[in-house]
Design a protein around this motif. Structure first.
Motif, PDB file in Angstrom:
ATOM      1  N   ILE A 152     -41.356   4.938  16.932  1.00 19.24           N
ATOM      2  CA  ILE A 152     -40.417   4.972  17.836  1.00 19.24           C
ATOM      3  C   ILE A 152     -39.152   4.092  17.122  1.00 19.24           C
ATOM      4  CG2 ILE A 152     -41.533   5.190  19.919  1.00 19.24           C
ATOM      5  CD1 ILE A 152     -41.700   2.006  20.138  1.00 19.24           C
ATOM      6  N   ALA A 153     -39.395   3.355  16.215  1.00 20.98           N
ATOM      7  CA  ALA A 153     -38.400   2.625  15.669  1.00 20.98           C
ATOM      8  C   ALA A 153     -38.689   2.336  14.093  1.00 20.98           C
ATOM      9  CB  ALA A 153     -37.797   1.305  16.269  1.00 20.98           C
ATOM     10  N   SER A 154     -37.598   2.062  13.275  1.00 19.16           N
ATOM     11  CA  SER A 154     -37.959   1.637  11.893  1.00 19.16           C
ATOM     12  C   SER A 154     -36.816   0.692  11.184  1.00 19.16           C
ATOM     13  CB  SER A 154     -37.960   3.094  11.057  1.00 19.16           C
ATOM     14  OG  SER A 154     -38.358   2.782   9.711  1.00 19.16           O
ATOM     15  N   ASP A 155     -37.326  -0.039  10.296  1.00 12.28           N
ATOM     16  CA  ASP A 155     -36.606  -0.951   9.447  1.00 12.28           C
ATOM     17  C   ASP A 155     -36.691  -0.584   7.798  1.00 12.28           C
ATOM     18  OD1 ASP A 155     -34.597  -2.505   8.559  1.00 12.28           O
ATOM     19  OD2 ASP A 155     -35.772  -4.332   9.035  1.00 12.28           O
ATOM     20  N   PRO A 156     -35.875   0.220   7.166  1.00 16.87           N
ATOM     21  CA  PRO A 156     -34.691   0.541   7.438  1.00 16.87           C
ATOM     22  C   PRO A 156     -34.331   1.226   8.748  1.00 16.87           C
ATOM     23  CG  PRO A 156     -35.000   0.846   5.215  1.00 16.87           C
ATOM     24  CD  PRO A 156     -36.464   0.708   5.792  1.00 16.87           C
ATOM     25  N   PRO A 157     -33.284   1.292   9.434  1.00 17.64           N
ATOM     26  CA  PRO A 157     -33.157   2.060  10.672  1.00 17.64           C
ATOM     27  C   PRO A 157     -33.442   3.548  10.655  1.00 17.64           C
ATOM     28  CG  PRO A 157     -31.685   0.304  10.509  1.00 17.64           C
ATOM     29  CD  PRO A 157     -32.040   0.622   9.144  1.00 17.64           C
ATOM     30  N   ILE A 158     -33.934   4.391  11.447  1.00 19.13           N
ATOM     31  CA  ILE A 158     -33.984   5.750  11.554  1.00 19.13           C
ATOM     32  C   ILE A 158     -32.478   6.282  11.702  1.00 19.13           C
ATOM     33  CG2 ILE A 158     -34.373   7.860  12.909  1.00 19.13           C
ATOM     34  CD1 ILE A 158     -36.659   6.167  14.145  1.00 19.13           C
ATOM     35  N   ALA A 159     -32.007   7.210  10.488  1.00 16.05           N
ATOM     36  CA  ALA A 159     -30.512   7.595  10.395  1.00 16.05           C
ATOM     37  C   ALA A 159     -30.265   8.731  10.952  1.00 16.05           C
ATOM     38  CB  ALA A 159     -30.156   7.608   8.832  1.00 16.05           C
ATOM     39  N   VAL A 160     -29.139   9.343  11.041  1.00 12.04           N
ATOM     40  CA  VAL A 160     -28.716  10.709  11.302  1.00 12.04           C
ATOM     41  C   VAL A 160     -29.251  11.706  10.410  1.00 12.04           C
ATOM     42  CG1 VAL A 160     -26.891  12.249  11.695  1.00 12.04           C
ATOM     43  CG2 VAL A 160     -26.710   9.878  12.584  1.00 12.04           C
ATOM     44  N   GLY A 161     -30.071  12.654  10.909  1.00 12.00           N
ATOM     45  CA  GLY A 161     -30.474  13.431  10.052  1.00 12.00           C
ATOM     46  C   GLY A 161     -32.244  13.297  10.031  1.00 12.00           C
ATOM     47  N   ASP A 162     -32.474  12.211  10.249  1.00  9.28           N
ATOM     48  CA  ASP A 162     -34.055  11.843  10.296  1.00  9.28           C
ATOM     49  C   ASP A 162     -34.630  12.382  11.221  1.00  9.28           C
ATOM     50  OD1 ASP A 162     -33.954  10.338   7.820  1.00  9.28           O
ATOM     51  OD2 ASP A 162     -33.634   8.370   8.835  1.00  9.28           O
ATOM     52  N   PRO A 163     -36.079  12.430  11.273  1.00  6.01           N
ATOM     53  CA  PRO A 163     -36.558  13.247  12.629  1.00  6.01           C
ATOM     54  C   PRO A 163     -36.278  12.190  13.623  1.00  6.01           C
ATOM     55  CG  PRO A 163     -38.179  13.234  10.543  1.00  6.01           C
ATOM     56  CD  PRO A 163     -37.079  12.188  10.203  1.00  6.01           C
ATOM     57  N   GLU A 164     -36.274  12.847  14.881  1.00  8.73           N
ATOM     58  CA  GLU A 164     -35.916  11.847  16.181  1.00  8.73           C
ATOM     59  C   GLU A 164     -37.544  11.568  16.507  1.00  8.73           C
ATOM     60  OE1 GLU A 164     -34.314  14.855  18.802  1.00  8.73           O
ATOM     61  OE2 GLU A 164     -32.845  15.665  17.131  1.00  8.73           O
ATOM     62  N   PRO A 165     -37.347  10.356  16.740  1.00 12.28           N
ATOM     63  CA  PRO A 165     -38.754   9.785  17.559  1.00 12.28           C
ATOM     64  C   PRO A 165     -39.018  10.689  18.659  1.00 12.28           C
ATOM     65  CG  PRO A 165     -37.063   8.003  17.130  1.00 12.28           C
ATOM     66  CD  PRO A 165     -36.398   9.176  16.850  1.00 12.28           C
ATOM     67  N   VAL A 166     -40.530  11.012  18.720  1.00 11.91           N
ATOM     68  CA  VAL A 166     -40.958  11.526  19.872  1.00 11.91           C
ATOM     69  C   VAL A 166     -40.930  11.233  21.155  1.00 11.91           C
ATOM     70  CG1 VAL A 166     -42.959  12.823  20.877  1.00 11.91           C
ATOM     71  CG2 VAL A 166     -42.574  13.068  18.355  1.00 11.91           C
ATOM     72  N   VAL A 167     -40.452  11.597  22.193  1.00 14.36           N
ATOM     73  CA  VAL A 167     -40.043  10.905  23.588  1.00 14.36           C
ATOM     74  C   VAL A 167     -41.693  10.670  24.029  1.00 14.36           C
ATOM     75  CG1 VAL A 167     -37.791  11.644  23.784  1.00 14.36           C
ATOM     76  CG2 VAL A 167     -39.917  12.795  24.868  1.00 14.36           C
ATOM     77  N   LEU A 168     -41.696   9.611  25.053  1.00 15.95           N
ATOM     78  CA  LEU A 168     -42.824   9.516  25.841  1.00 15.95           C
ATOM     79  C   LEU A 168     -43.124  10.504  26.753  1.00 15.95           C
ATOM     80  CD1 LEU A 168     -42.492   5.599  26.892  1.00 15.95           C
ATOM     81  CD2 LEU A 168     -44.457   6.800  25.499  1.00 15.95           C
ATOM     82  N   PRO A 169     -44.413  11.076  27.101  1.00 17.41           N
ATOM     83  CA  PRO A 169     -44.705  11.963  28.106  1.00 17.41           C
ATOM     84  C   PRO A 169     -43.783  11.798  29.273  1.00 17.41           C
ATOM     85  CG  PRO A 169     -46.535  10.758  27.865  1.00 17.41           C
ATOM     86  CD  PRO A 169     -45.526  10.207  26.644  1.00 17.41           C
ATOM     87  N   GLU A 170     -43.563  12.811  30.169  1.00 14.14           N
ATOM     88  CA  GLU A 170     -43.031  12.706  31.418  1.00 14.14           C
ATOM     89  C   GLU A 170     -43.674  12.053  32.433  1.00 14.14           C
ATOM     90  OE1 GLU A 170     -41.047  15.330  35.040  1.00 14.14           O
ATOM     91  OE2 GLU A 170     -41.582  16.191  33.092  1.00 14.14           O
TER      92      GLU A 170
END
Length: 250
Positions: free
Chosen positions: A190-208
Motif C-alpha cells: 500500500i506504500a513504499s519508500d522510495p515512494p510509489i511513483a507515476v507509472g508504477d503499479p497502483e496499490p490494490v484497493v481494499l475490498p468494498e
C-alpha cells in the motif's frame, strides 16, 4: 367439498408449490447467511487493517510458533525491509477502477533473510510492466493468504518452467521459482519508500466493505415464496368456486 384437492393433478400441483416454496425459503436464508458472513468479513478487515503495523518477521515468527494462524494474520498491516528480485509474475485478469488489467507480483528478500511475494499493485492492460526498484526498499502493506483454485477453476500451467503469468496468487506454485523458503503469506503493498511513483503499479484497493445486496435478495426470495402461497390459495378458491357454481346450476 375439498375432495378434488386429492386428485392426482392437484397432488402434483401441491408438490410443485411446496417444492417452490422450500427452494425460495432456502435461497432467502442462504442470502441471510451470506449477509452475516459479509458483516463478519467487513468487521474483521476494518479491525485488523487499522492496527499499528508490525514487522513482517514478527508476524512470520508468530505463525511459525503457532501463536498466530495465517487466517488470523490476514489483513494485518506489516512493514517489509528488503530488496526486490528482478523476476516478476503477472496475476492476470484483474480489474480496478473500472479498468481491466493485471496485478504485478514480485518476490522480495527481506533484511531478515525471508523471501516474500509482494503484490506491488495493478497495471491497466496495454501498459508495460514497470521494473521493480533495484535499491533497498521499505514497503508497507497487508498480510494476505495464498489463493486456492475453486472447484471448476482453470489450473495454471505446471510444466516445470518458471511462470510469467498466473491466475491466482498460489504461493506454493510461485515458491518453486524463487530462492529460499517463501513465506506462507504474501504482502499486498500500500506504500513504499522510495515512494510509489507515476507509472508504477497502483496499490490494490481494499475490498468494498459494504453489506452488498444480500438483504434485498433475501427479501425478494421471501416475497416470491409468499406470492406462491397466495397463488395457491387463489387457485384453490377459484376451483372451489367454480365447482360450487357448477353444482348449484346443475
Amino acid at each position: 367439498m375439498y375432495g378434488f384437492l386429492f386428485r392426482p393433478r392437484w397432488l402434483l400441483f401441491h408438490v410443485v408449490v411446496v417444492a417452490g416454496i422450500t427452494a425460495m425459503m432456502f435461497a432467502g436464508f442462504w442470502q441471510l447467511d451470506r449477509l452475516s458472513e459479509r458483516k463478519e468479513f467487513n468487521a474483521r478487515v476494518i479491525e485488523r487493517s487499522q492496527t499499528e503495523p508490525s514487522s513482517l518477521r514478527s508476524v512470520l515468527s508468530r505463525i511459525e510458533d503457532g501463536s498466530l494462524t495465517p487466517d488470523e494474520a490476514e489483513w494485518l498491516p506489516v512493514v517489509v525491509d528488503g530488496t526486490y528480485l528482478p523476476d516478476q509474475v503477472l496475476n492476470f485478469n484483474k480489474s480496478q477502477g473500472g479498468r481491466a488489467g493485471d496485478n504485478v507480483l514480485t518476490a522480495a528478500v527481506t533484511d531478515d533473510g525471508d523471501t516474500v511475494i509482494v503484490n506491488r499493485g495493478f497495471i491497466p492492460l496495454g501498459i508495460d510492466v514497470p521494473a521493480a526498484p533495484a535499491t533497498a526498499v521499505r514497503g508497507r502493506g497487508y498480510v494476505r493468504l495464498s489463493e486456492v483454485r475453486e472447484r471448476g477453476g482453470v489450473t495454471d500451467t505446471d510444466d516445470g518452467e518458471p511462470l510469467t503469468e498466473i491466475r491466482r496468487v498460489d504461493l506454493e506454485r510461485l515458491a518453486r521459482q524463487f530462492p529460499g523458503d517463501v513465506a506462507p503469506v504474501y504482502v499486498q503493498l500500500i506504500a513504499s519508500d522510495p515512494p510509489i511513483a507515476v507509472g508504477d503499479p497502483e496499490p490494490v484497493v481494499l475490498p468494498e466493505l459494504s453489506n452488498g445486496p444480500h438483504l434485498s435478495y433475501a427479501i425478494q426470495w421471501f416475497t416470491f415464496s409468499l406470492a406462491v402461497v397466495v397463488g395457491w390459495v387463489l387457485a384453490v378458491r377459484r376451483s372451489l368456486k367454480t365447482r360450487l357454481t357448477a353444482e348449484a346450476s346443475g
